[in-house]
Design a protein around this motif. Structure first.
Motif, mmCIF file in Angstrom:
data_model
loop_
_atom_site.group_PDB
_atom_site.id
_atom_site.type_symbol
_atom_site.label_atom_id
_atom_site.label_comp_id
_atom_site.label_asym_id
_atom_site.label_seq_id
_atom_site.Cartn_x
_atom_site.Cartn_y
_atom_site.Cartn_z
ATOM 1 N N GLY A 83 39.814 13.444 -15.775
ATOM 2 C CA GLY A 83 39.761 12.056 -15.310
ATOM 3 C C GLY A 83 40.329 11.143 -16.383
ATOM 4 O O GLY A 83 40.323 11.490 -17.569
ATOM 5 N N ARG A 84 40.806 9.954 -15.948
ATOM 6 C CA ARG A 84 41.499 9.052 -16.867
ATOM 7 C C ARG A 84 40.632 8.716 -18.081
ATOM 8 O O ARG A 84 39.429 8.518 -17.970
ATOM 9 N N GLY A 85 41.276 8.676 -19.234
ATOM 10 C CA GLY A 85 40.545 8.406 -20.475
ATOM 11 C C GLY A 85 39.838 9.647 -21.020
ATOM 12 O O GLY A 85 39.097 9.572 -22.005
ATOM 13 N N GLY A 86 40.096 10.801 -20.379
ATOM 14 C CA GLY A 86 39.325 12.016 -20.682
ATOM 15 C C GLY A 86 39.521 12.604 -22.068
ATOM 16 O O GLY A 86 38.719 13.446 -22.505
ATOM 17 N N SER A 87 40.555 12.170 -22.791
ATOM 18 C CA SER A 87 40.732 12.713 -24.154
ATOM 19 C C SER A 87 39.569 12.341 -25.065
ATOM 20 O O SER A 87 39.249 13.083 -25.998
ATOM 21 N N ASP A 88 38.950 11.192 -24.801
ATOM 22 C CA ASP A 88 37.765 10.813 -25.583
ATOM 23 C C ASP A 88 36.692 11.897 -25.433
ATOM 24 O O ASP A 88 36.039 12.297 -26.407
ATOM 25 N N THR A 89 36.537 12.359 -24.195
ATOM 26 C CA THR A 89 35.503 13.369 -23.919
ATOM 27 C C THR A 89 35.860 14.697 -24.592
ATOM 28 O O THR A 89 34.993 15.370 -25.153
ATOM 29 N N GLY A 135 51.548 16.124 -20.007
ATOM 30 C CA GLY A 135 51.722 14.982 -20.908
ATOM 31 C C GLY A 135 51.194 15.275 -22.298
ATOM 32 O O GLY A 135 51.847 15.008 -23.315
ATOM 33 N N GLU A 136 50.021 15.870 -22.369
ATOM 34 C CA GLU A 136 49.389 16.157 -23.652
ATOM 35 C C GLU A 136 50.075 17.338 -24.358
ATOM 36 O O GLU A 136 50.004 17.457 -25.580
ATOM 37 N N GLN A 137 50.746 18.182 -23.599
ATOM 38 C CA GLN A 137 51.437 19.323 -24.223
ATOM 39 C C GLN A 137 52.557 18.824 -25.143
ATOM 40 O O GLN A 137 52.835 19.401 -26.189
ATOM 41 N N GLY A 192 44.072 16.748 -25.422
ATOM 42 C CA GLY A 192 42.913 16.125 -24.786
ATOM 43 C C GLY A 192 43.036 16.183 -23.275
ATOM 44 O O GLY A 192 44.064 16.617 -22.742
ATOM 45 N N PHE A 193 41.952 15.811 -22.572
ATOM 46 C CA PHE A 193 42.023 15.508 -21.142
ATOM 47 C C PHE A 193 42.136 16.747 -20.255
ATOM 48 O O PHE A 193 42.100 16.629 -19.053
ATOM 49 N N GLN A 194 42.270 17.943 -20.844
ATOM 50 C CA GLN A 194 42.499 19.116 -20.005
ATOM 51 C C GLN A 194 41.596 20.275 -20.368
ATOM 52 O O GLN A 194 41.080 20.366 -21.476
ATOM 53 N N GLU A 246 52.644 7.805 -20.050
ATOM 54 C CA GLU A 246 53.132 9.079 -19.520
ATOM 55 C C GLU A 246 52.275 9.581 -18.342
ATOM 56 O O GLU A 246 52.809 10.077 -17.347
ATOM 57 N N THR A 247 50.959 9.442 -18.464
ATOM 58 C CA THR A 247 50.091 9.931 -17.383
ATOM 59 C C THR A 247 50.349 9.133 -16.099
ATOM 60 O O THR A 247 50.375 9.693 -15.003
ATOM 61 N N ASP A 248 50.581 7.826 -16.258
ATOM 62 C CA ASP A 248 50.926 6.999 -15.080
ATOM 63 C C ASP A 248 52.247 7.473 -14.469
ATOM 64 O O ASP A 248 52.386 7.565 -13.255
ATOM 65 N N VAL A 253 44.693 14.818 -29.150
ATOM 66 C CA VAL A 253 45.622 13.733 -28.780
ATOM 67 C C VAL A 253 45.741 13.553 -27.274
ATOM 68 O O VAL A 253 45.548 14.483 -26.495
ATOM 69 N N SER A 254 46.082 12.307 -26.908
ATOM 70 C CA SER A 254 46.412 11.960 -25.520
ATOM 71 C C SER A 254 47.909 12.133 -25.328
ATOM 72 O O SER A 254 48.650 12.351 -26.288
ATOM 73 N N ALA A 255 48.339 11.944 -24.087
ATOM 74 C CA ALA A 255 49.775 11.892 -23.782
ATOM 75 C C ALA A 255 50.342 10.589 -24.341
ATOM 76 O O ALA A 255 49.594 9.645 -24.613
ATOM 77 N N MET A 256 51.648 10.514 -24.511
ATOM 78 C CA MET A 256 52.278 9.270 -24.967
ATOM 79 C C MET A 256 51.951 8.153 -23.966
ATOM 80 O O MET A 256 51.884 8.414 -22.757
HETATM 81 N N1 ASP Z 1 46.375 10.834 -20.876
HETATM 82 C C1 ASP Z 1 45.145 10.631 -20.137
HETATM 83 C C2 ASP Z 1 45.110 9.215 -19.563
HETATM 84 O O1 ASP Z 1 46.055 8.462 -19.734
HETATM 85 C C3 ASP Z 1 43.924 10.908 -20.949
HETATM 86 C C4 ASP Z 1 43.671 9.953 -22.095
HETATM 87 O O2 ASP Z 1 44.576 9.260 -22.545
HETATM 88 O O3 ASP Z 1 42.515 9.922 -22.566
HETATM 89 O O4 ASP Z 1 44.150 8.862 -18.923
#
Ligand code: ASP
Ligand code: ADP
Ligand code: MG
Length: 410
Positions: A149-155, A73-75, A135-137, A46-48, A40-43
């Protein structure tokens, strides 16, 4: 019975209501007898918010601490989703990146995953427990928290799927697949049933944020079957495939990147080493450079233009002013209201004249092209930001990508 990795993005876990709906969806999949691991990503937002907090207390970047902050955020979401699953009678257990040894290099803010340990995950899956992974960490060799990096939960999801040798990695999001263009901008954009890894990688790196480009690269390398689909409604989504032999359309999709800027150093002496003297300090900043154009005049002088992300614009100009003086160049100027629109398709390889079609279509709308860059399967143009959406729609129509077009295409 198969092993599936689900990834839920920020909008999908944006409220406790949505987290409960995600829990229902995971329970349904488990009821099919599948082994399910969830990332999962952060809500949403939240990252912003965390990034803004960090910038508020320190005006220079402190990457190690920023990563500790952003990873929080992801925690929150792994705990909430695990609790919602347990509430539904589904055994689940949350894990931070470091707890499942998502080991990365030490490049804070843009770390790359080097290794994932599956021992704990397999143990859970074998016992019918759903591991819910942040995700993302990750964690570097010295035990520091890193982010991808942003969007990293996909990775993260693709890396977990690769390590588990999962049957499929499902990126569950707020659209029901990959579209011919961003459906929030182009109204008649169409969902693709399939898109090749090669095209998806171009689309993602050229701005389609539906998948992080690193995740596509990873999935292509480790042959992870990857699908993008909706969190909220059932449907087949879009499968990212290795290239097939079927007739490929000339253009499969169009990506756009707002928030770009261009910088021109005019009247630079046309001698060897100039490009490196201009771009060297920019690269060391480090500021990422995208397109580069150099025009030679007849008078032994040249104009050197390149693009950067809009956030880096002011800093790049500051870095280059002393370089300009040093080189004796006439002028340093720029424009931070530009955007890039790119058409992508493996079909371009076997079709000539795609660029001309694009340029003609833009000319018919009176859109001035400021820069051009091409590769075997893409053509990118830089236009004034105010024309970005028009350029996107106009290219979309020109290549017959809209609803109702291209019967039988996938
Ligand atoms: N929370 C992170 C972001 O907003 C990672 C993700 O959502 O993939 O970039
Ligand atoms: P998540 O939070 O689930 O990771 P993102 O916001 O990162 O979701 O990605 C989904 C968004 O990507 C969509 O809401 C859509 O606006 C955007 N998008 C851009 N290009 C495309 C495209 N070609 N197809 C589908 N969505 C796209
Ligand atoms: Mg995303």
């Amino acid at each position: 019975m198969g092993t599936v990795v689900h990834k839920y993005g920020g909008t999908s876990v944006g409220s406790t209501e949505r987290i409960k709906a995600v829990a229902d969806r995971v329970v349904r999949q488990c009821a099919n007898g599948d082994r399910v691991a969830v990332v999962v990503s952060a809500m949403g937002g939240e990252t912003d918010r965390l990034t803004a907090l960090g910038r508020d207390v320190a005006d220079r970047s402190i990457p190690r601490e920023m990563d500790v902050l952003l990873a929080s955020g992801e925690q929150v979401t792994i705990a909430l989703l695990s609790m919602a699953l347990i509430q539904r009678g589904q055994r689940a257990r949350s894990y931070l990146g470091g707890q499942v040894h998502i080991r990365t290099n030490d490049h804070h803010g843009r770390a790359r995953i080097e290794e994932v340990s599956t021992e704990r995950l397999h143990k859970d899956l074998d016992q019918g427990i759903v591991p819910v992974i942040a995700g993302f960490q990750g964690i570097d060799e010295s035990g520091n928290v890193t982010t991808l990096g942003r969007g990293g939960s996909d990775t993260t999801a693709v890396a977990i799927a690769a390590a588990l040798e999962a049957d499929e990695c499902q990126i569950c999001t707020d659209v029901d697949g990959v579209y011919t263009a961003d459906p929030r901008v182009v109204e008649d954009a169409r969902r693709l049933d399939q898109v090749t890894f090669e095209e998806m990688l171009e689309l993602a790196s050229l701005g389609s944020k539906v998948l992080a480009s690193r995740s596509v690269e990873f999935a292509g390398k480790y042959r992870v079957p990857l699908r993008v689909l909706s969190t909220f409604e059932d449907g087949p989504g879009t499968l990212i495939t290795v290239e097939t032999n079927m007739e490929q359309p000339v253009v499969s999709g169009i990506a756009h990147t707002p928030d770009e800027a261009k910088i021109t150093m005019a009247g630079v002496p046309d001698v060897p080493g100039v490009a490196s003297r201009i771009l060297g300090p920019i690269g060391r900043a480090p500021i990422e450079v995208d397109m580069i154009v150099q025009n030679t005049g007849g008078d032994g002088l040249t104009d050197f233009t390149f693009t950067v992300k809009r956030d880096d614009y002011e800093r790049a100009l500051e870095i280059l002013e002393p370089v300009r003086l040093d080189l004796g160049a006439r002028e340093l100027s720029g424009d931070n209201k530009i955007a890039k629109v790119s058409v992508v398709g493996v079909g371009m390889r076997s079709h000539a004249g795609v660029a001309t079609r694009l340029f003609d279509a833009l000319a018919a709308e009176n859109i001035n092209i400021q820069m051009i860059s091409t590769s075997e399967i893409k053509i990118s143009v830089v236009v004034a930001e105010r024309y970005m959406e028009l350029a996107l729609r106009c290219a979309h129509t020109e290549f017959g990508l809209g609803e109702g077009a291209g019967e039988g295409r996938t």
